[in-house]
Scaffold this motif. Structure first.
Motif, short mmCIF file in Angstrom:
data_model
loop_
_atom_site.label_atom_id
_atom_site.label_comp_id
_atom_site.label_asym_id
_atom_site.label_seq_id
_atom_site.Cartn_x
_atom_site.Cartn_y
_atom_site.Cartn_z
N GLU A 242 46.53 34.23 49.02
CA GLU A 242 47.93 34.64 49.05
C GLU A 242 48.11 36.10 48.66
N HIS A 243 47.30 36.96 49.25
CA HIS A 243 47.48 38.39 49.02
C HIS A 243 47.12 39.13 50.29
N ALA A 244 47.23 40.44 50.27
CA ALA A 244 47.13 41.26 51.48
C ALA A 244 45.82 41.01 52.23
N ASN A 245 45.93 40.93 53.54
CA ASN A 245 44.78 40.70 54.42
C ASN A 245 44.88 41.63 55.61
N SER A 246 43.75 42.19 56.04
CA SER A 246 43.74 43.09 57.19
C SER A 246 43.69 42.31 58.48
#
Length: 288
Positions: free
Chosen positions: A118-122
């Motif tokens: 649940e955090h930033a993903n490319s």
């Protein structure tokens, strides 16, 4: 009858033994019944290995909650080698060519468990973090690229990253080298065999859902962390947290706007270990 009874007991014992071995088998994200050893023997581990990790005990201060996690898909056989620039090479200033070979890891592919974090993903997938002089990294999704570098002596750390920007922390998954660019310029008092801390995440700007949980990740060279040994002191918006495991950490409760992160590599007495990169401060911005 006695021999038959013994044979039956032996067969039952063997059955339970096989079941126990099977229950201890590491499961991969690709293919049923393939354990880590089998997967490595086939010469490819690009699918990753899913371990049953845990969440660390939350540390709470100043409205922030900070805790480690260790449940990411891992790539124990991933290998990164750098062919250019070579160690201690002198290259022309400007756009410097970088070349790598990558084994048992696929660039530009989503990490299999990306949807569970649940955090930033490319959206562009797995990549290489390239860090020059501990400045903010650049992300690269192919093994060859160019990067503008100024005259002087430079330290270049490169490591493999999951699509959600978490570093692969195995000894074969990074390269560290010194490079001289052009003539003149700054000099570096860098001792490669010393203990070093490099900053990776958080970085830049976060928006929307990515602001709820922000990952803190860093890279260590020639050292590890422990409750009785070296640690990383993370000061987030003035709140101090002591990190004694080399793991990624999640931060909840960051306010909108600018947030300041300071990382220091410290010894067991709380003193900063000498090194050009062992104290670093960054600012990141959160927006609705």
């Amino acid at each position: 009858m006695k021999n038959k009874h013994i044979s039956l007991l032996a067969a039952v014992a063997l059955l339970f033994s096989a079941a126990a071995c099977d229950s201890n088998r590491t499961t991969t994200t690709e293919g049923e019944g393939t354990d880590t050893a089998d997967h490595a023997a086939m010469g490819h581990d690009s699918a990753g290995v899913q371990y049953q990790g845990t969440m660390g005990t939350p540390m709470e201060k100043g409205g922030l909650k900070v805790y480690s996690y260790s449940n990411s898909v891992d790539f124990p056989d991933a290998k990164l080698e750098q062919t250019a620039p070579e160690e201690n090479a002198t290259v022309a200033a400007g756009e410097v060519p970088f070349k790598y070979t990558v084994q048992n890891y696929e660039l530009s592919k989503q990490t299999p468990d990306a949807g569970t974090h649940e955090h930033a993903n490319s959206a562009e997938g797995q990549h290489i973090h390239n860090i020059v002089d501990n400045e903010p990294y650049t992300a690269h999704y192919t093994p060859e690229f160019t990067k503008k570098m100024e005259n002087g002596e430079h330290v270049v750390l490169s490591f493999l990253s999951r699509s959600y920007h978490e570093s692969i922390k195995h000894p074969t998954a990074y390269t560290l080298r010194e490079v001289k660019v052009g003539n003149g310029g700054k000099t570096m008092d860098f001792k490669k065999d010393d203990q070093h801390l490099f900053y990776s995440r958080p970085k830049g700007e976060y928006k929307g859902a990515d602001t709820k949980k922000v990952m803190l990740d860093f890279y260590l060279v020639n050292t590890t962390l422990s409750p009785d040994g070296n640690k990383v002191r993370a000061t987030i918006n003035g709140n101090e947290f002591i990190l004694d495991q080399w793991l990624p950490y999640l931060i909840e409760g960051l306010p909108m706007g600018e947030n300041t992160f300071k990382l220091e590599l410290i010894n067991s007495q709380g003193q900063v270990i000498p090194g050009p990169f062992n104290t670093v401060t960054r600012t990141v911005t959160l927006k609705e």
